[in-house]
Scaffold this active site. Structure first.
Site, short mmCIF file in Angstrom:
data_model
loop_
_atom_site.label_atom_id
_atom_site.label_comp_id
_atom_site.label_asym_id
_atom_site.label_seq_id
_atom_site.Cartn_x
_atom_site.Cartn_y
_atom_site.Cartn_z
N SER A 8 3.46 -15.99 -0.17
CA SER A 8 3.47 -14.53 -0.27
C SER A 8 4.68 -14.03 -1.07
CB SER A 8 3.42 -13.88 1.12
OG SER A 8 4.63 -14.05 1.82
N LEU A 82 14.69 -30.55 0.48
CA LEU A 82 15.99 -30.37 -0.16
C LEU A 82 15.80 -30.63 -1.66
CD1 LEU A 82 18.79 -29.66 0.95
CD2 LEU A 82 19.28 -32.11 1.09
N HIS A 99 15.77 -16.67 2.69
CA HIS A 99 15.76 -17.20 4.06
C HIS A 99 15.46 -16.02 5.00
CE1 HIS A 99 16.78 -19.92 7.34
NE2 HIS A 99 17.44 -18.92 7.88
N ASP A 140 20.53 -23.65 2.97
CA ASP A 140 20.90 -22.29 3.41
C ASP A 140 22.40 -21.98 3.37
OD1 ASP A 140 18.18 -21.92 4.00
OD2 ASP A 140 18.43 -22.66 6.04
N GLU A 169 11.38 -9.25 2.83
CA GLU A 169 11.56 -10.29 1.80
C GLU A 169 10.85 -9.90 0.51
OE1 GLU A 169 10.68 -14.35 3.01
OE2 GLU A 169 11.09 -13.84 5.09
#
Ligand code: GRF
Length: 204
Positions: A8, A82, A99, A140, A169
């Site tokens: 999304s 990662l 995040h 993060d 977001e």
């Protein structure tokens, strides 16, 4: 863009660029997912954008793939792996992530999806919201570009909070990507964010 899930945020950035037309700050040139069935790949194919499944066993090929597609900025959107260190180092200041909580709290290895929102609720926080940050070698941890506060409501559920944060977001991330592409925001040689980050909007 690199994504593992529904995509999304990929959609929000695509729509933001499409709305700008020829004046768009960037072209979406490649979508990569470690999951064959990721909704993000389906969305990208629907726009005829290059969409590549790169399984985790072949993640070391990512740098080559990015070079083939002349990628200049990487945006992670729910990418659960990662990023290989050669890519992080080659793209320093040119990789961003979103995040779903206010870093530096509620981030790090294993903190993704519903676990993040469950931890926010368990901690009794009254405010959450997305963080957009530059990516470094750790999950993060990179320098923060912008955050958008979202209220945590009394009797909130994980799903309700997740939906509220996700809507934020979709506003914050495209604005931050545009700011990095245009040079309004950059990472300096000391790893600090410089420039004028987007001003967070009111909670949707
Ligand atoms: C978002 O909540 C994002 O913050 C996190 O993963 C989720 C991805 O959602 N990193 P989507 O695939 O963009 O819908």
């Amino acid at each position: 863009m690199l994504a593992s899930g529904g995509g999304s945020n990929l959609q929000a950035i695509h729509d933001h660029l499409a709305a700008a037309g020829p004046a768009a700050a960037a072209d979406l040139v490649l979508v990569v997912s470690d999951r064959r069935d990721a909704g993000a790949l389906t969305r990208a194919r629907g726009w005829n954008a290059p969409a590549v499944h790169l399984p985790k066993e072949r993640l070391d090929d990512l740098g080559t793939l990015l070079a083939e597609h002349r990628v200049t900025l990487i945006a992670l959107a729910g990418f659960l792996r990662l990023v290989p260190v050669d890519v992080v180092r080659g793209f320093r200041g040119r990789i961003v992530n979103v995040h779903p909580a206010l870093l530096p709290k509620f981030g790090g290895p294993g903190m993704y999806g519903a676990k993040v929102h469950a931890a926010v609720l368990a901690a009794g926080e009254t405010v959450s919201g997305p963080t957009v940050h530059f990516v470094d070698e750790e999950y993060d941890r990179g320098a923060i570009i912008a955050q958008q506060p979202v209220p945590v409501l009394a009797n909130d559920t994980v799903d309700a909070l997740a939906a509220r944060v996700l809507a934020a977001e979709h506003q914050l991330y495209p604005a931050c990507v545009s700011a990095v592409v245009s040079g309004a925001v950059h990472l300096d040689a000391h790893g600090r964010v410089r420039g004028t980050p987007p001003v967070p909007q009111a909670t949707p």
